[in-house]
Write a protein that holds these residues in place. Sequence first.
Motif, mmCIF file in Angstrom:
data_model
loop_
_atom_site.group_PDB
_atom_site.id
_atom_site.type_symbol
_atom_site.label_atom_id
_atom_site.label_comp_id
_atom_site.label_asym_id
_atom_site.label_seq_id
_atom_site.Cartn_x
_atom_site.Cartn_y
_atom_site.Cartn_z
ATOM 1 N N GLY A 342 -9.848 8.213 4.590
ATOM 2 C CA GLY A 342 -9.021 9.460 5.239
ATOM 3 C C GLY A 342 -7.660 8.931 5.703
ATOM 4 O O GLY A 342 -7.505 8.203 6.581
ATOM 5 N N GLU A 343 -6.634 9.319 4.984
ATOM 6 C CA GLU A 343 -5.236 8.771 5.281
ATOM 7 C C GLU A 343 -4.204 9.950 5.512
ATOM 8 O O GLU A 343 -4.711 11.083 5.410
ATOM 9 C CB GLU A 343 -4.563 7.922 3.910
ATOM 10 N N PHE A 344 -2.971 9.550 6.167
ATOM 11 C CA PHE A 344 -2.286 10.567 6.624
ATOM 12 C C PHE A 344 -0.647 10.194 5.966
ATOM 13 O O PHE A 344 -0.392 9.132 6.052
ATOM 14 C CB PHE A 344 -1.953 10.420 8.181
ATOM 15 N N LYS A 345 -0.049 11.363 5.494
ATOM 16 C CA LYS A 345 1.217 11.171 5.274
ATOM 17 C C LYS A 345 1.385 10.501 3.715
ATOM 18 O O LYS A 345 1.994 11.210 2.767
ATOM 19 C CB LYS A 345 2.267 10.581 5.944
ATOM 20 N N ASN A 346 0.944 9.388 3.476
ATOM 21 C CA ASN A 346 1.054 8.655 2.162
ATOM 22 C C ASN A 346 -0.050 7.670 2.026
ATOM 23 O O ASN A 346 -0.911 7.469 2.956
ATOM 24 C CB ASN A 346 2.203 7.959 2.030
ATOM 25 N N THR A 347 -0.189 6.876 0.837
ATOM 26 C CA THR A 347 -1.348 6.190 0.470
ATOM 27 C C THR A 347 -1.081 4.787 0.575
ATOM 28 O O THR A 347 -1.536 3.731 0.094
ATOM 29 C CB THR A 347 -2.134 6.469 -0.629
ATOM 30 N N ASP A 348 0.359 4.368 1.191
ATOM 31 C CA ASP A 348 0.743 3.039 0.932
ATOM 32 C C ASP A 348 -0.113 2.043 1.936
ATOM 33 O O ASP A 348 -0.424 0.788 1.179
ATOM 34 C CB ASP A 348 1.986 3.050 1.845
ATOM 35 N N ASN A 349 -0.723 2.186 2.778
ATOM 36 C CA ASN A 349 -1.710 1.354 3.604
ATOM 37 C C ASN A 349 -2.948 1.194 2.725
ATOM 38 O O ASN A 349 -3.774 0.312 2.705
ATOM 39 C CB ASN A 349 -1.805 1.966 4.895
ATOM 40 N N LEU A 350 -3.363 2.358 2.311
ATOM 41 C CA LEU A 350 -4.676 2.399 1.405
ATOM 42 C C LEU A 350 -4.459 1.257 0.159
ATOM 43 O O LEU A 350 -5.462 0.609 0.028
ATOM 44 C CB LEU A 350 -4.874 3.732 1.087
ATOM 45 N N VAL A 351 -3.240 1.375 -0.545
ATOM 46 C CA VAL A 351 -3.104 0.449 -1.741
ATOM 47 C C VAL A 351 -3.337 -0.864 -1.204
ATOM 48 O O VAL A 351 -3.885 -1.566 -2.014
ATOM 49 C CB VAL A 351 -1.991 0.968 -2.244
ATOM 50 N N ARG A 353 -4.842 -2.346 1.615
ATOM 51 C CA ARG A 353 -5.956 -2.496 2.009
ATOM 52 C C ARG A 353 -6.914 -2.968 0.908
ATOM 53 O O ARG A 353 -7.851 -3.497 1.167
ATOM 54 C CB ARG A 353 -6.582 -1.349 2.974
ATOM 55 N N LEU A 354 -6.966 -1.923 0.035
ATOM 56 C CA LEU A 354 -7.940 -2.072 -1.340
ATOM 57 C C LEU A 354 -7.555 -3.497 -2.191
ATOM 58 O O LEU A 354 -8.370 -3.780 -2.694
ATOM 59 C CB LEU A 354 -7.732 -0.855 -2.232
ATOM 60 N N GLU A 355 -6.277 -3.768 -2.157
ATOM 61 C CA GLU A 355 -5.928 -4.781 -2.787
ATOM 62 C C GLU A 355 -6.239 -5.973 -2.171
ATOM 63 O O GLU A 355 -6.858 -7.089 -2.572
ATOM 64 C CB GLU A 355 -4.536 -5.190 -2.949
ATOM 65 N N LYS A 356 -6.654 -5.804 -0.580
ATOM 66 C CA LYS A 356 -7.085 -7.061 0.027
ATOM 67 C C LYS A 356 -8.518 -7.172 0.146
ATOM 68 O O LYS A 356 -9.332 -8.178 -0.040
ATOM 69 C CB LYS A 356 -6.586 -7.092 1.509
ATOM 70 N N GLU A 357 -9.359 -5.840 0.012
ATOM 71 C CA GLU A 357 -10.718 -5.906 0.279
ATOM 72 C C GLU A 357 -11.607 -6.322 -1.248
ATOM 73 O O GLU A 357 -12.557 -6.947 -1.324
ATOM 74 C CB GLU A 357 -11.115 -4.783 1.068
ATOM 75 N N LYS A 358 -10.688 -5.591 -2.251
ATOM 76 C CA LYS A 358 -11.209 -5.557 -3.610
ATOM 77 C C LYS A 358 -12.594 -5.301 -3.625
ATOM 78 O O LYS A 358 -13.666 -5.636 -4.141
ATOM 79 C CB LYS A 358 -11.328 -7.199 -4.040
ATOM 80 N N TRP A 359 -12.933 -4.006 -3.065
ATOM 81 C CA TRP A 359 -14.204 -3.425 -3.045
ATOM 82 C C TRP A 359 -14.563 -2.940 -4.526
ATOM 83 O O TRP A 359 -13.797 -2.185 -4.975
ATOM 84 C CB TRP A 359 -14.270 -2.274 -1.881
ATOM 85 N N PRO A 360 -15.682 -3.121 -5.004
ATOM 86 C CA PRO A 360 -15.906 -2.958 -6.434
ATOM 87 C C PRO A 360 -16.170 -1.337 -6.557
ATOM 88 O O PRO A 360 -16.675 -1.145 -7.767
ATOM 89 C CB PRO A 360 -17.239 -3.970 -6.774
#
Length: 414
Positions: A342-351, A353-360
Amino acid sequence: MKFILLLLICFFNCLLVKGQVLQISGTVVNTDTKSILLMKPNQDTRFDSILKIPVKDGKFYYKTILKNTEVVNLAFAESVEKGAYRPMPLFLENEKIDLTIYPEDDFDKNIVKGGKLNAQYAKFKQSIESKFNNRLKPLQDSLKVLFEKDEYLSDKMKAFHVELSKAESQDVKIVIYKKIDDFRKVGPNLSPKAQILEDKLKLIYDDQKKFKQEYIENNPTIVSYSFLLEDLIFNKETIDIELAQHSFQILSKANSNHPYNELASNLINANRNIKIKKKYIDFSAPDLNGNIINLSNKIKGKVALLDLWATWCGPCIAKSRTMIPLYNEFKDKGFTIIGVAGEFKNTDNLVKRLEKEKWPWLNLVELDRKNAIWVKYGVNGGGGGIFLIDEKGNIIAEDPTAEEVRKELESRLN
């Protein structure tokens, strides 16, 4: 272009003369606030775009044309930014509204002039206060004394809170939160003195609910709608959902085509359906590449963990991390995880975070609440929630720990 702009200005001024424009003006007394906020129902003060009205030399003014009458909570911007504020309900319609606003400790002195709905709310407030305040205050004062003496919680519940205060990691806190939630179901959560007072208060609050319900049925305006939305958003654990459905039928009929109808419907459905042994609610949302993914297509015939989270929700991320070993162990045996951020305005933080967590597992995006997923799953007041769904599409656990998920998977898939 200039001609069109002039036409719009003329149109707006004509509406202003006819009184078909919302005009909010007012004075702030004994406080140096720089702006006030008007927050709509279900808005998140951390991320949503909230109307801010500047205050200069203690004065403020705002005007617009409303498509629908609505309720907002007025608060000082500085208090909202600190995370502790006292809101004041305000009803907006295309009329002149004049406000006199005092410091938060004296909000009961605030003066609202203008608007039929504000007058209606003031009359209701006066009526309910005169009927119940004398019964409530002695009990509330006694409870305040117990709080001050640290005699409100039971010894066992106090022990949990001490344990929580000493926890050094979010992973440990998650386990303690679970203990507290489980203990609340069996109790005792309160000390004997506090429990006696709370039981007496409950009887009075039940009378208040009956009084408010009668008012809603006899006055199905936006004022009454605000009462229903408040209960659905903030009292979802204790609300009588059948009575809420009854109120919704009355209010939606009296206020046809109002945006509150969709919001209330989603909140009621979440309260009614997002429960153990009930079917999950299907939805579609995009992935980071913009591909629209239907949840049911991804989890059909599988045991699935629906993970609603957000990049700004530390506990959500910590809990998602605990699911990685389970995914790797059971992904080829009929288990899957679908994340929705659940993000707001853009997906910059999501990208990032996913690069860091590397959830499969697959992660989708709920940007600016476009699909109302959080509302549909009844987690609209927080960062997220986790739901374990069986092969037939039934919810079998809400916010389970990794150990609880493991037990379900071992019994179903091994």
